[in-house]
Motif scaffolding. Structure first.
Motif, short mmCIF file in Angstrom:
data_model
loop_
_atom_site.label_atom_id
_atom_site.label_comp_id
_atom_site.label_asym_id
_atom_site.label_seq_id
_atom_site.Cartn_x
_atom_site.Cartn_y
_atom_site.Cartn_z
N UNK A 189 -85.07 -44.13 37.89
CA UNK A 189 -85.55 -44.66 36.62
C UNK A 189 -84.41 -45.42 35.94
N UNK A 190 -84.59 -46.73 35.82
CA UNK A 190 -83.55 -47.57 35.25
C UNK A 190 -83.44 -47.38 33.73
N UNK A 191 -84.50 -46.92 33.09
CA UNK A 191 -84.46 -46.66 31.65
C UNK A 191 -83.58 -45.44 31.38
N UNK B 66 -80.01 -45.13 29.20
CA UNK B 66 -79.74 -44.15 28.14
C UNK B 66 -78.48 -43.36 28.47
N UNK B 67 -78.34 -42.98 29.74
CA UNK B 67 -77.16 -42.25 30.19
C UNK B 67 -75.89 -43.09 29.98
N UNK C 86 -75.91 -50.13 20.16
CA UNK C 86 -76.67 -50.52 21.35
C UNK C 86 -78.11 -50.09 21.16
N UNK C 87 -79.01 -51.05 21.28
CA UNK C 87 -80.44 -50.77 21.18
C UNK C 87 -81.09 -51.00 22.54
N UNK C 88 -81.91 -50.05 22.97
CA UNK C 88 -82.63 -50.15 24.24
C UNK C 88 -84.11 -50.33 23.91
N UNK C 89 -84.71 -51.37 24.49
CA UNK C 89 -86.11 -51.65 24.21
C UNK C 89 -86.84 -52.04 25.49
N UNK C 90 -88.16 -52.16 25.36
CA UNK C 90 -88.98 -52.57 26.49
C UNK C 90 -89.72 -51.39 27.08
#
Length: 164
Positions: free
Chosen positions: A19-21, A25-26, A42-46
Motif C-alpha cells: 500500500x503506497x498510501x 504516511x510512514x 506535509x499534506x497527503x491527499x488523494x
C-alpha cells in the motif's frame, strides 16, 4: 551503495504488493523531526488506499529520496503536498514543494549521475539520489516525471503499476 550493487551484481526487483498510501504516511512520520525543525507541513491527499506492484525497498527508496529533496529545498513555514492518484493500471505518487524550483538549464541533466543542481547550494547532495530514483522506477516498469518553475517549486511524479 545500492548503485554499486546494481553495477557489480545486477540487482533485480523483487515484485510485491504494498500500500503506497500507508508507506507515504510512514515516511511522513519518519521525517517528522526534520519537518518540525524546518516548520514544513506535509499534506497527503488523494486515494485512501491503493496497492501497487513493485519492489518495496526500491519504491521506498524513491519516495524517501523525493520527499527528502522536497524538504531540503523548501523554505521554512511552507507546505509539501503528496498526492496519490489511481488509474486503471497505474498509480501516480506526486510530491510537490513550494521551494526554489529547478533552473531550466538544469532540467535536462537532472537524472544524470553526479548532476548536482546549484553546486554552491549548502543543501546539495552527492548527485546520486535522483539517478537511482529514475533507475529504480524504470526497473519496476514505472517512470519519473518532473515539472518545475524557478522560484515557485517542483513537482516530481512517480508512476508505478497498480496491483491486480
Amino acid at each position: 551503495l545500492l548503485w554499486v550493487k546494481t553495477q557489480l551484481q545486477g540487482i533485480e526487483p523483487s515484485m510485491k504488493h504494498f500500500d503506497i498510501v500507508s508507506m507515504s504516511i510512514e515516511l511522513k512520520t519518519i521525517f517528522s523531526p526534520l519537518l518540525a525543525t524546518s516548520k514544513i507541513n506535509v499534506e497527503i491527499s488523494g486515494t485512501e488506499q491503493v496497492i501497487v506492484e513493485a519492489d518495496e525497498e526500491m519504491g521506498k527508496f524513491v519516495m524517501r529520496n523525493l520527499l527528502h529533496n522536497a524538504i531540503k529545498f523548501s523554505s521554512p513555514n511552507s507546505k509539501i503536498e503528496i498526492q496519490i492518484l489511481e488509474f486503471d493500471s497505474r498509480v501516480q505518487w506526486k510530491v510537490k514543494d513550494q521551494g526554489k524550483g529547478i533552473k531550466a538549464s538544469e532540467m535536462e541533466h537532472l537524472f544524470e549521475m553526479n548532476s548536482v543542481p546549484d553546486a554552491t547550494d549548502p543543501n546539495r547532495g552527492a548527485g546520486i539520489g535522483l539517478y537511482l530514483s529514475k533507475l529504480f522506477a524504470k526497473m519496476n516498469q514505472g517512470e519519473l516525471e518532473v515539472s518545475s518553475t524557478e522560484g515557485k517549486g517542483t513537482t516530481i511524479t512517480m508512476i508505478l503499476l497498480k496491483a491486480n
